[in-house]
Design a protein around this motif. Sequence first.
Motif, mmCIF file in Angstrom:
data_model
loop_
_atom_site.group_PDB
_atom_site.id
_atom_site.type_symbol
_atom_site.label_atom_id
_atom_site.label_comp_id
_atom_site.label_asym_id
_atom_site.label_seq_id
_atom_site.Cartn_x
_atom_site.Cartn_y
_atom_site.Cartn_z
ATOM 1 N N SER A 11 9.520 -55.205 51.093
ATOM 2 C CA SER A 11 9.154 -55.867 50.651
ATOM 3 C C SER A 11 8.129 -55.155 50.789
ATOM 4 O O SER A 11 8.003 -54.563 51.505
ATOM 5 C CB SER A 11 10.179 -55.750 50.305
ATOM 6 N N ALA A 12 6.546 -54.346 51.532
ATOM 7 C CA ALA A 12 7.902 -54.485 51.139
ATOM 8 C C ALA A 12 8.703 -53.266 51.516
ATOM 9 O O ALA A 12 8.576 -52.221 50.987
ATOM 10 C CB ALA A 12 8.169 -54.746 49.727
ATOM 11 N N HIS A 13 9.486 -53.585 52.525
ATOM 12 C CA HIS A 13 10.387 -52.530 52.995
ATOM 13 C C HIS A 13 11.793 -52.991 52.637
ATOM 14 O O HIS A 13 12.252 -54.004 53.128
ATOM 15 C CB HIS A 13 10.256 -52.334 54.512
ATOM 16 N N SER A 517 19.434 -57.046 52.467
ATOM 17 C CA SER A 517 18.374 -57.649 53.268
ATOM 18 C C SER A 517 17.079 -56.909 52.999
ATOM 19 O O SER A 517 17.059 -55.676 52.945
ATOM 20 C CB SER A 517 18.725 -57.512 54.743
ATOM 21 N N ILE A 518 16.021 -57.645 52.805
ATOM 22 C CA ILE A 518 14.715 -57.060 52.523
ATOM 23 C C ILE A 518 13.688 -57.684 53.467
ATOM 24 O O ILE A 518 13.594 -58.915 53.560
ATOM 25 C CB ILE A 518 14.292 -57.292 51.062
ATOM 26 N N THR A 519 12.952 -56.818 54.167
ATOM 27 C CA THR A 519 11.874 -57.292 55.030
ATOM 28 C C THR A 519 10.549 -56.933 54.388
ATOM 29 O O THR A 519 10.263 -55.754 54.115
ATOM 30 C CB THR A 519 11.963 -56.663 56.427
ATOM 31 N N LEU A 520 9.759 -57.926 54.133
ATOM 32 C CA LEU A 520 8.465 -57.721 53.495
ATOM 33 C C LEU A 520 7.428 -57.343 54.535
ATOM 34 O O LEU A 520 7.364 -57.935 55.617
ATOM 35 C CB LEU A 520 8.034 -58.988 52.763
ATOM 36 N N ALA A 521 6.592 -56.364 54.209
ATOM 37 C CA ALA A 521 5.565 -55.895 55.134
ATOM 38 C C ALA A 521 4.462 -56.935 55.269
ATOM 39 O O ALA A 521 4.201 -57.701 54.345
ATOM 40 C CB ALA A 521 4.994 -54.584 54.630
#
Length: 521
Positions: A11-13, A517-521
């Motif tokens: 996210s954005a990783h 799955s997306i992890t937002l910075a």
Amino acid sequence: MTLGIVPGTVSAHETTQTFTTASHALSSTDTNSPKRQLRAAWIATVTNIDWPSQPGLPAATQQQEYLTHLDELQQMNMNAVVVQVKPTADAFYPSQYGPWSQYLTGVQGKDPGYDPLAFMVNETHKRNIEFHAWFNPYRVSMQGDINQLVPDHPARLHPDWVISYGGKLYYNPGIPEAREFVVQSILEVVRNYDVDGIHLDDYFYPYKVGNQDFPDDATYQQYGAARFANKDDWRRDNVNQMIQELSSGIKQIKPYVKFGISPFGVWRNASVDPTGSDTTAGQTNYDTLYADTRTWIKNNWLDYIAPQIYWNIGFAPAAYDKLVSWWVNEVAGTHVQLYIGQAAYKIGTSSPANWLNPDEMPNQLALNLQYPQVQGSIFFSLKDLNANLLGFKDRLVNDIYKQKALVPTMPWLDSTAPDPVILLPGGPKQDSASLRWLDLPHNTTVYYVIYRFDGKVVPTQADFDNSANILTTLRKLQDSTQQQFVDTSAQSDHTYTYYVTAVDRLHNESQPDHGRSITLA
């Protein structure tokens, strides 16, 4: 569409995720917001009720007004619209069967400079909303002088097809050539436009005006007396033939196009027929409009029926609650889907005073949910929803229709879902939740459903059935096998799990992809 025929004299990783977490239940399915539910509004063009706002507007203004209406529909999470494209034997498209509508340009027969129907269908589909083309089959004119029609109007070329009644002109349903003309005039749109449905409302034989009989005795003597001892039975047969021929014709041309009718809310009163409803309506489908809805349903000539139950709960002559129950029983054992025509135009009116209760319409929609057979609603009409009387539109937006819904499937038309999409690995770091996927050229996909779940999870089937987990739907880009979506509503410092499904034009949904799955910075 009748504006309140009162019954009774009365996210954005981004990373490709291998799920190792245990499957767990997410938010429970909201029974008050089913995943599948038709939500539609009528847009009436006759006398410019809804659109265009007035005749004679420039084409660009007409188009902008319609785009605004689509914005309004989207705001309310509607998934279908029913637009009146032939209000009075005229047309909102170039037609061999009638002149350009006066409600476009102010002058019957005058070209508006574009094809409104093509424009509307295209723009509606961009928003992933179904477009149902609404016709009035027999009404020729809102006034009674045939000489006021343009010289090349089919009614003037065939005056023997026309009957004047109650100050208006109608094609005579008893004349076989007129009936065939009406059917072909509707099938013209099925052939030429990418509509999702063909829709008729409650106008068949006209509502009775006082004690005046529809003056078709000579037609009856010519075409019906030898076969029907009773003129009323002949009239019903005339309408039945039109419905059957139209139903068959639609499916022969495009089997996926739906056919639906929105009749008056009362078939027959129980005092006349014990299988009728516990009502005292002054006019009924069977006895005065010669619209035998029961025959249409039992023969599965329709894909859906949407009775206009335009009265409040507990209304003695025709109670909303009693009529919903009656229509539920009427469609039992058939494939005909039941939607309810809702009287948005009565909200805030004082006759009867029940409509001054801000809970009347919400209560009606809640009652509908008690019956699995009731699969949605159509509201008359869009302008009345936008008026937000008693705050009803606010309640739709913020509560009743807060979650999105998919249109119900019709497995008798098609039950084969598209193949699943293939989610692509994520790219470099970004500042948004961006998804990309492949959809193979052979797939029948028309649009996609984007599901979003909080955290890094493995959702269950129940989670996919929960409308709260639908983030949005997205129309397919037809010229590309690769599709993309950016979730601009995703929040920083959050992890989300996304799934994408493919859906065809009859709303059959593929299995979900493997998810990301997306992890937002």
